[in-house]
Design a protein around this motif. Sequence first.
Motif, mmCIF file in Angstrom:
data_model
loop_
_atom_site.group_PDB
_atom_site.id
_atom_site.type_symbol
_atom_site.label_atom_id
_atom_site.label_comp_id
_atom_site.label_asym_id
_atom_site.label_seq_id
_atom_site.Cartn_x
_atom_site.Cartn_y
_atom_site.Cartn_z
ATOM 1 N N LEU A 373 0.818 -1.213 0.000
ATOM 2 C CA LEU A 373 0.000 0.000 0.000
ATOM 3 C C LEU A 373 0.855 1.268 0.000
ATOM 4 O O LEU A 373 0.381 2.333 -0.410
ATOM 5 N N PHE A 374 2.098 1.186 0.473
ATOM 6 C CA PHE A 374 2.952 2.375 0.468
ATOM 7 C C PHE A 374 3.232 2.866 -0.951
ATOM 8 O O PHE A 374 3.567 4.025 -1.149
ATOM 9 N N ALA A 375 3.104 1.980 -1.922
ATOM 10 C CA ALA A 375 3.326 2.374 -3.316
ATOM 11 C C ALA A 375 2.086 2.990 -3.947
ATOM 12 O O ALA A 375 2.130 3.410 -5.112
ATOM 13 N N SER A 376 0.992 3.071 -3.190
ATOM 14 C CA SER A 376 -0.249 3.622 -3.732
ATOM 15 C C SER A 376 -0.115 5.128 -3.974
ATOM 16 O O SER A 376 0.514 5.857 -3.194
ATOM 17 N N ASN A 377 -0.737 5.588 -5.046
ATOM 18 C CA ASN A 377 -0.755 7.020 -5.359
ATOM 19 C C ASN A 377 -1.915 7.741 -4.701
ATOM 20 O O ASN A 377 -2.022 8.971 -4.828
ATOM 21 N N ASP A 378 -2.784 7.002 -4.032
ATOM 22 C CA ASP A 378 -3.921 7.602 -3.345
ATOM 23 C C ASP A 378 -3.424 8.311 -2.090
ATOM 24 O O ASP A 378 -2.907 7.690 -1.164
ATOM 25 N N ARG A 379 -3.583 9.620 -2.069
ATOM 26 C CA ARG A 379 -3.086 10.400 -0.927
ATOM 27 C C ARG A 379 -3.797 10.015 0.360
ATOM 28 O O ARG A 379 -3.193 10.012 1.437
ATOM 29 N N ALA A 380 -5.078 9.684 0.263
ATOM 30 C CA ALA A 380 -5.819 9.293 1.470
ATOM 31 C C ALA A 380 -5.260 8.011 2.059
ATOM 32 O O ALA A 380 -5.185 7.852 3.290
ATOM 33 N N ILE A 381 -4.858 7.066 1.207
ATOM 34 C CA ILE A 381 -4.251 5.826 1.697
ATOM 35 C C ILE A 381 -2.930 6.127 2.379
ATOM 36 O O ILE A 381 -2.614 5.577 3.454
ATOM 37 N N ARG A 382 -2.128 7.007 1.795
ATOM 38 C CA ARG A 382 -0.831 7.360 2.389
ATOM 39 C C ARG A 382 -1.026 8.029 3.733
ATOM 40 O O ARG A 382 -0.281 7.764 4.692
ATOM 41 N N VAL A 383 -2.022 8.892 3.836
ATOM 42 C CA VAL A 383 -2.298 9.552 5.123
ATOM 43 C C VAL A 383 -2.689 8.513 6.172
ATOM 44 O O VAL A 383 -2.220 8.545 7.315
ATOM 45 N N GLY A 384 -3.548 7.563 5.786
ATOM 46 C CA GLY A 384 -3.954 6.530 6.733
ATOM 47 C C GLY A 384 -2.791 5.672 7.189
ATOM 48 O O GLY A 384 -2.689 5.326 8.369
ATOM 49 N N LEU A 385 -1.886 5.336 6.273
ATOM 50 C CA LEU A 385 -0.716 4.536 6.644
ATOM 51 C C LEU A 385 0.169 5.281 7.632
ATOM 52 O O LEU A 385 0.666 4.700 8.608
ATOM 53 N N LEU A 386 0.380 6.569 7.410
ATOM 54 C CA LEU A 386 1.262 7.345 8.285
ATOM 55 C C LEU A 386 0.607 7.609 9.636
ATOM 56 O O LEU A 386 1.296 7.657 10.657
ATOM 57 N N GLN A 387 -0.705 7.783 9.649
ATOM 58 C CA GLN A 387 -1.390 8.047 10.920
ATOM 59 C C GLN A 387 -1.349 6.839 11.853
ATOM 60 O O GLN A 387 -1.350 7.003 13.075
ATOM 61 N N HIS A 388 -1.307 5.647 11.291
ATOM 62 C CA HIS A 388 -1.335 4.433 12.113
ATOM 63 C C HIS A 388 0.005 3.698 12.107
ATOM 64 O O HIS A 388 0.052 2.507 12.425
ATOM 65 N N ILE A 389 1.074 4.378 11.760
ATOM 66 C CA ILE A 389 2.361 3.696 11.626
ATOM 67 C C ILE A 389 2.859 3.139 12.957
ATOM 68 O O ILE A 389 3.631 2.183 12.988
ATOM 69 N N GLY A 412 6.663 12.221 0.627
ATOM 70 C CA GLY A 412 5.819 13.106 1.422
ATOM 71 C C GLY A 412 6.545 14.313 1.969
ATOM 72 O O GLY A 412 5.909 15.305 2.341
ATOM 73 N N PHE A 413 7.877 14.278 2.051
ATOM 74 C CA PHE A 413 8.631 15.433 2.535
ATOM 75 C C PHE A 413 8.456 16.645 1.618
ATOM 76 O O PHE A 413 8.522 17.786 2.076
ATOM 77 N N SER A 414 8.253 16.396 0.337
ATOM 78 C CA SER A 414 8.122 17.482 -0.640
ATOM 79 C C SER A 414 6.686 17.686 -1.083
ATOM 80 O O SER A 414 6.449 18.408 -2.057
ATOM 81 N N LEU A 420 0.414 16.431 5.164
ATOM 82 C CA LEU A 420 1.120 15.216 4.776
ATOM 83 C C LEU A 420 2.618 15.338 5.065
ATOM 84 O O LEU A 420 3.264 14.355 5.451
ATOM 85 N N ARG A 421 3.171 16.531 4.912
ATOM 86 C CA ARG A 421 4.590 16.717 5.249
ATOM 87 C C ARG A 421 4.823 16.466 6.730
ATOM 88 O O ARG A 421 5.810 15.839 7.121
ATOM 89 N N GLU A 422 3.902 16.949 7.555
ATOM 90 C CA GLU A 422 4.069 16.765 8.996
ATOM 91 C C GLU A 422 3.900 15.301 9.380
ATOM 92 O O GLU A 422 4.641 14.783 10.233
ATOM 93 N N LEU A 423 2.938 14.611 8.766
ATOM 94 C CA LEU A 423 2.766 13.177 9.047
ATOM 95 C C LEU A 423 3.992 12.390 8.618
ATOM 96 O O LEU A 423 4.426 11.461 9.317
ATOM 97 N N THR A 424 4.555 12.749 7.471
ATOM 98 C CA THR A 424 5.771 12.077 7.005
ATOM 99 C C THR A 424 6.905 12.295 7.991
ATOM 100 O O THR A 424 7.667 11.370 8.299
ATOM 101 N N LEU A 425 7.007 13.514 8.495
ATOM 102 C CA LEU A 425 8.055 13.833 9.465
ATOM 103 C C LEU A 425 7.881 13.011 10.739
ATOM 104 O O LEU A 425 8.834 12.432 11.258
ATOM 105 N N LYS A 426 6.668 12.926 11.242
ATOM 106 C CA LYS A 426 6.419 12.184 12.472
ATOM 107 C C LYS A 426 6.667 10.689 12.289
ATOM 108 O O LYS A 426 7.072 10.001 13.226
ATOM 109 N N SER A 427 6.408 10.190 11.087
ATOM 110 C CA SER A 427 6.617 8.757 10.849
ATOM 111 C C SER A 427 8.082 8.359 10.955
ATOM 112 O O SER A 427 8.400 7.208 11.228
#
Length: 806
Positions: A373-389, A412-414, A420-427
């Motif tokens: 799922l990390f390879a998914s282009n769906d931003r909502a999926i990426r947000v969900g993955l990072l929120q529950h990492i 996500g850093f860029s 999403l940048r902040e979630l990426t940072l926290k992950s």
Amino acid sequence: MFKFLKDVVSGSGAGVKDLPYNIGEPYSSAWGSWTHSRGTSKDDGSPVSIFSITGSNANDGHLAAARNGVKRLRTVRHPNILSFLHSTETEISDGSSTKVVIYIVTEPVMPLAEKIKELGLQGVQRNEYYAWGLSRIAKAVSFLNNDCKLVHGNVCLESVVVTPTLDWKLHAFDALSEFDGNNEVSTGPMLQYEWIVGSQYKPMELAKSDWATIRKSPPWAIDSWGLGCLIYEIFTGLKLSKTEELRNTASIPKSLLPDYQRLLSSMPSRRLNSSKLVENCEYFQNKLVDTIHFMEILNLKDSVEKDTFFRKLPTLAEQLPREIVLKKLLPLLASALEFGSAAAPALTAYLKMGAWLSSEEFNKKVLPTIVKLFASNDRAIRVGLLQHIDQYGESLSAQVVDEQVYPHVATGFSDTSAFLRELTLKSMLVLAPKLSQRTLSGSLLKYLSKLQVDEEPAIRTNTTILLGNIASHLNEGTRKRVLINAFTVRALRDTFPSARGAGIMALCATSSYYDAQEIAARILPNVVVLTIDPDSDVRSKAFQAVEQFLQIVKQYHEKTYVGDGTETTTASGNTSLPGNASILGWAMSSLTMKGKPSEQAAHAPPKSTSPLVSAVSNASSVVPDIQSTTLISRASSGVDSTYHDMDDQPAPVSPTSSTDGWGELENGIHEDPGSEKDGWDDMLPLEDEKPSPALANIQAAQKRPVIQTKSQVSIPRPKSTSNVGKDEDDDLWGSIAAPPPKVGAKPLHANPSATIDSDDPWAAIAAPPPTTRAKPLSAGRGRGSKPSGLKLGAQRINRASSTQKF
């Protein structure tokens, strides 16, 4: 030719030795004369089920029926019918006799009776599971009767098996035959192998072999009776021994009883069609059946229905049988997420269900889907993955994180979305410890360097916090090159108060990575400034940090110098240890040195470091009152002994050597420690004490600006200046100040002539490394020497003189 046709029907002419499967332990029960065993594939070890039947000769009736079952199973395909994989027929010699064995290899299943005992469900959960299973078998029977015009003839408990995902599937096709309803005049048997069916499972017309009545009946008449027998056996938990037992309805649920009775009607034409059983019966309307049905037709649902369903699913899953959720719903959800048919909220339910698994099962069943799922282009999926990492991050291996997860997360850093940048940072707090040093230094630190100047203050703050948390995972060289500059130059000077507070906390948390020279020369000067910060929280943290770092420096002092056991006493009665035991006293004493530079150099320490220069200049520029001039003259008598004692002390090593790639940061001023000037060349050697002329000269100097001239006149130093007048607009140190620089100091971050190293994320804020060795501090210059450029010591005196009021 006969052998070829036989091989086609049986699937293969190879013997059991050539069977590409290993036969394991048999189950305790199977249908009819068949034996049901566990098995594995010889190729990949995947589990299978192997059914076998043995006959005394090739013309055995049971073998003939078995061949019919093999042929039917190969040709009939349905989601609720057992999946066929392989079959073979072989002859086995047993001493004097020869036996024929037929093997059928299918997907891995186990008998329904054993699975029911294993699950041990009770009450509502049992009824929900039975309803779901019965609906599966009813659909399979309906497919055979209504779509294929086939009659199974032997629907019962033994003809149903269960898959690892707890699906019920129909098999035992030995008696399966075409429904010959159009040939009403025929009196021959329609079911060629009906004799293998137990008498207790036969309806009245089949028991009497009334084929005329059977042909006039609906195609589902015989199998609807079999469904009634199956319902009786699963609810009573007993195998049906005779037909009369079907009248005992005490264990049948009330909501299912009317349809149960219609299935067992004595008149074949009035028996309930299996296709109508699931549609009309209230018993099949429950949460489990509805949930699984929704998941199976997920592609037909719109986005609103999907979103509503998946938001309710985490709560709903707690009410369903746990085994069914883990073995049925979880795989369905994983497939839906992987192939994009599930909405982003499904990820929350997926992770919640996965948390109910053991660690080993979680790594095997859940993690592979998450990594994909990390390879998914769906931003909502990426947000969900990072929120529950935090729920699965610890289970990821270092290799998977470094090679498969991080490359996708780093995008996500860029991202244009600050969230999403902040979630990426926290992950990174979870993922960074699993990254290789190459990835940490070569990729992650570059992203963090950019985020430390992000437009969002919260992201800048969290970047500093993250850097402090992952400092222990950086190698020593990277820590030396990055931490101090990142925390002091950027974090402590941030306009956002929380970012400054985070910088102080990060410095305190990583204090063990700094030596005493770095603390004294680079950290404390930057932290002390924040003790007068406008924000009270920052001030409070700054005072705590100062105390912590001073304690470290004090311990270093006691460990390094106290053991020498020698002391020097000043005229004022203060005691000081050799070397720089008292930096302020040492700095003031150096101002009273007399003699030629060569004579002073003979008593100087062997080395002088740039941090020490900074400390000296700071100390000499903050003399609190005029009485200090008296202290200077009295301390001059102990200068020589002080310097002789310092000869035995090794010079401290510069915390920013020329090999670490960062140079030295000195409050925004790049100083060349190898220059011919040492910052104190405008200091005059003190001449004979002449109080009256000196007083007049100093008072005159305080009322006029200092002008740079080619030759400067020496001003004698008075012994005491206790009666010197003071004007608040004048500069007390103007008479000994350095000449004004021809060009102003450049800001810290502006260095157009320097080339920033792309591999060094903090190169832009690092001072250049020294090019030549520094001169000893004691080698001063006369005031009449050639004017020099801007020097650190003199510059700081000018700052103090322009701001401090006496």
